[in-house]
Design an enzyme around this catalytic site. Structure first.
Site, PDB file in Angstrom:
ATOM      1  N   ARG A 115      12.146  49.637  92.728  1.00  0.00           N
ATOM      2  CA  ARG A 115      11.877  48.540  91.776  1.00  0.00           C
ATOM      3  C   ARG A 115      10.535  48.868  91.145  1.00  0.00           C
ATOM      4  O   ARG A 115       9.521  48.949  91.837  1.00  0.00           O
ATOM      5  CB  ARG A 115      11.834  47.201  92.506  1.00  0.00           C
ATOM      6  CG  ARG A 115      11.357  46.057  91.619  1.00  0.00           C
ATOM      7  CD  ARG A 115      11.670  44.701  92.178  1.00  0.00           C
ATOM      8  NE  ARG A 115      13.093  44.401  92.027  1.00  0.00           N
ATOM      9  CZ  ARG A 115      13.629  43.208  92.218  1.00  0.00           C
ATOM     10  NH1 ARG A 115      12.875  42.185  92.571  1.00  0.00           N
ATOM     11  NH2 ARG A 115      14.924  43.017  92.053  1.00  0.00           N
ATOM     12  N   HIS A 142      18.456  45.804  84.889  1.00  0.00           N
ATOM     13  CA  HIS A 142      18.711  45.429  86.288  1.00  0.00           C
ATOM     14  C   HIS A 142      20.204  45.674  86.574  1.00  0.00           C
ATOM     15  O   HIS A 142      20.970  44.743  86.772  1.00  0.00           O
ATOM     16  CB  HIS A 142      18.339  43.958  86.489  1.00  0.00           C
ATOM     17  CG  HIS A 142      18.181  43.551  87.912  1.00  0.00           C
ATOM     18  ND1 HIS A 142      18.267  44.437  88.981  1.00  0.00           N
ATOM     19  CD2 HIS A 142      17.947  42.327  88.475  1.00  0.00           C
ATOM     20  CE1 HIS A 142      18.087  43.783  90.110  1.00  0.00           C
ATOM     21  NE2 HIS A 142      17.898  42.506  89.834  1.00  0.00           N
ATOM     22  N   GLN A 145      22.210  44.203  89.721  1.00  0.00           N
ATOM     23  CA  GLN A 145      22.506  42.774  89.609  1.00  0.00           C
ATOM     24  C   GLN A 145      23.818  42.556  88.867  1.00  0.00           C
ATOM     25  O   GLN A 145      24.643  41.714  89.254  1.00  0.00           O
ATOM     26  CB  GLN A 145      21.367  42.081  88.841  1.00  0.00           C
ATOM     27  CG  GLN A 145      21.597  40.603  88.598  1.00  0.00           C
ATOM     28  CD  GLN A 145      21.537  39.797  89.884  1.00  0.00           C
ATOM     29  OE1 GLN A 145      20.595  39.905  90.651  1.00  0.00           O
ATOM     30  NE2 GLN A 145      22.558  38.975  90.127  1.00  0.00           N
ATOM     31  N   ASP A 233      18.328  33.194  83.038  1.00  0.00           N
ATOM     32  CA  ASP A 233      17.381  33.835  83.955  1.00  0.00           C
ATOM     33  C   ASP A 233      16.023  33.191  83.713  1.00  0.00           C
ATOM     34  O   ASP A 233      15.825  32.460  82.721  1.00  0.00           O
ATOM     35  CB  ASP A 233      17.353  35.357  83.670  1.00  0.00           C
ATOM     36  CG  ASP A 233      16.503  36.140  84.664  1.00  0.00           C
ATOM     37  OD1 ASP A 233      16.153  35.600  85.739  1.00  0.00           O
ATOM     38  OD2 ASP A 233      16.182  37.311  84.370  1.00  0.00           O
ATOM     39  N   CYS A 272      20.686  35.117  88.304  1.00  0.00           N
ATOM     40  CA  CYS A 272      20.426  36.171  89.304  1.00  0.00           C
ATOM     41  C   CYS A 272      19.495  35.707  90.410  1.00  0.00           C
ATOM     42  O   CYS A 272      19.467  36.314  91.475  1.00  0.00           O
ATOM     43  CB  CYS A 272      19.869  37.411  88.606  1.00  0.00           C
ATOM     44  SG  CYS A 272      18.250  37.176  87.852  1.00  0.00           S
ATOM     45  N   ARG A 300      25.527  40.545  95.920  1.00  0.00           N
ATOM     46  CA  ARG A 300      24.581  41.665  95.841  1.00  0.00           C
ATOM     47  C   ARG A 300      24.821  42.626  97.006  1.00  0.00           C
ATOM     48  O   ARG A 300      24.766  43.832  96.846  1.00  0.00           O
ATOM     49  CB  ARG A 300      23.126  41.158  95.889  1.00  0.00           C
ATOM     50  CG  ARG A 300      22.681  40.276  94.734  1.00  0.00           C
ATOM     51  CD  ARG A 300      22.672  40.972  93.395  1.00  0.00           C
ATOM     52  NE  ARG A 300      21.914  42.210  93.376  1.00  0.00           N
ATOM     53  CZ  ARG A 300      20.588  42.313  93.231  1.00  0.00           C
ATOM     54  NH1 ARG A 300      19.868  41.226  93.038  1.00  0.00           N
ATOM     55  NH2 ARG A 300      19.982  43.491  93.215  1.00  0.00           N
TER      56      ARG A 300
HETATM   57  N1   CP Z   1      18.062  38.860  91.664  1.00  0.00           N
HETATM   58  C1   CP Z   1      17.153  39.665  92.244  1.00  0.00           C
HETATM   59  O1   CP Z   1      17.026  40.864  91.960  1.00  0.00           O
HETATM   60  O2   CP Z   1      16.419  39.036  93.206  1.00  0.00           O
HETATM   61  P1   CP Z   1      15.151  39.626  93.960  1.00  0.00           P
HETATM   62  O3   CP Z   1      14.024  39.684  92.969  1.00  0.00           O
HETATM   63  O4   CP Z   1      14.884  38.653  95.071  1.00  0.00           O
HETATM   64  O5   CP Z   1      15.477  41.007  94.481  1.00  0.00           O
HETATM   65  N1  NVA Z   2      14.103  38.910  84.798  1.00  0.00           N
HETATM   66  C1  NVA Z   2      13.620  38.734  86.147  1.00  0.00           C
HETATM   67  C2  NVA Z   2      14.676  39.095  87.140  1.00  0.00           C
HETATM   68  C3  NVA Z   2      14.295  38.894  88.572  1.00  0.00           C
HETATM   69  C4  NVA Z   2      15.341  39.339  89.538  1.00  0.00           C
HETATM   70  C5  NVA Z   2      12.362  39.573  86.359  1.00  0.00           C
HETATM   71  O1  NVA Z   2      12.325  40.715  85.904  1.00  0.00           O
HETATM   72  O2  NVA Z   2      11.425  39.065  86.971  1.00  0.00           O
END
Ligand code: CP
Ligand code: NVA
Length: 315
Positions: A115, A142, A145, A233, A272, A300
């Site tokens: 990440r 992402h 997801q 989101d 998500c 997930r």
């Molecule tokens: N939806 C998602 O990716 O959640 P996290 O940030 O908790 O991994």
């Molecule tokens: N759009 C959000 C998604 C989190 C899972 C972010 O990037 O923070």
């Protein structure tokens, strides 16, 4: 002697859904359904060869609950092992070149999931790694997801091909992966975003060239009208600093009962997570009868098993 860095087949990276052809994405979603149906013990034909000897290395430059835990449990349910690190615990956090990190981790592990703050870190890793690199979220996309979201849609509403999915809110990283998925799997995606927060031009252009049915508007009522699924989101993604401006722009896109009622009667609501009730979605919607967010979060786990299996050579 055969070293891991010797020229070999290109690793199966999972960086963006746009990198996959339609049949491959379809196959991964089908594997995710099969993983779920099988429970904690995946079907033998979906378990990667020599999995007991394989290690998934995960590095997080941003926080995570679902991605971190679901990948860890997924790799264990497949029969493999995991190492989880925060970037500050690694030399990456002190400026070691990404390319050097890619080469070194490729000598230890069998796949890596990251990440990252900058999508370029993923593409650079992928260019130098001899093991698969998986995108566990970047500022641009992402994809993991959306594999879970596709399977969640199909569980609730049947095949996604030909369906209408509506997105209301920020044209962010999650929206970009929805655009990739809609283009590959032939469903209509209507995005309602304030013009200042539209999806990246490059993503929209890619979809247009690839024949995607992507409709962009600033009118949330129009986008949601008659949709099979409504998605939103957070208004402020990790790493974004202009929170008050975003909240002001995104106010009209909050998914509440009035907006949800514009969708089909049996439409589902997805998010998500993490969610901010009273901002992008009302508590009555996310905790209401049309919401499938807990199935989506569970999925997930099943989706990660399918992604790992594919990256490690299954299918
Ligand atoms: N939806 C998602 O990716 O959640 P996290 O940030 O908790 O991994
Ligand atoms: N759009 C959000 C998604 C989190 C899972 C972010 O990037 O923070």
């Amino acid at each position: 002697m055969q070293l891991k860095s010797s020229p070999a087949a290109k690793p199966r990276h999972f960086i963006d859904l746009s990198d996959l052809d339609a049949a491959t994405l379809r196959r991964i979603v089908d594997m995710a359904h099969a993983m779920k149906a099988a429970g904690k013990r995946p079907p033998p034909d979906l378990i990667p060869k020599d999995i007991a000897d394989q290690v998934l290395i995960m590095i997080f430059e941003k926080p995570s609950t679902r991605t971190r835990v679901s990948f860890d449990v997924a790799m264990r349910q497949l029969g493999g092992q995991t190492i989880v690190l925060n970037d500050k615990d690694t030399q990456l956090g002190r400026g070691e070149p990404v390319s050097d990190t890619a080469k070194v981790l490729s000598r230890y592990g069998d796949a890596m999931m990251l990440r990252v703050n900058a999508h370029a870190t993923l593409t650079e890793l992928a260019a130098h790694a001899t093991i698969p690199v998986i995108n566990g979220l970047s500022e641009l996309s992402h994809p993991c997801q959306i594999v879970a979201d596709l399977m969640t849609f199909e569980e609730a509403r049947g095949p996604i091909k030909g369906a209408v999915v509506a997105w209301a809110g920020d044209g962010n990283n999650v929206a970009a992966s929805w655009i990739h998925a809609a283009t590959r799997l032939n469903f209509t995606l209507r995005l309602a975003c304030p013009p200042q927060l539209n999806p990246e031009r490059a993503v929209l252009d890619w979809a247009k060239n690839a024949g995607g049915r992507i409709e962009l508007t600033d009118d949330a009522d129009a986008a949601i009208s008659g949709a099979d699924c409504v998605v939103t989101d957070t208004w402020v993604s990790m790493g974004q600093e202009d929170a008050s401006k975003r909240k002001q722009l995104l106010g009209p896109y909050a998914v509440d009962d009035r907006l949800m009622a514009k969708a089909k009667k049996d439409a589902i609501f997805m998010h998500c997570l993490p969610a901010y009730r009273g901002h992008e979605v009302s508590a009555s919607v996310i905790d209401g009868p049309q919401s499938v967010v807990w199935d989506e979060a569970e999925n997930r786990l099943h989706a990660q098993k399918a992604i790992l299996a594919w990256c490690l050579g299954v299918g």
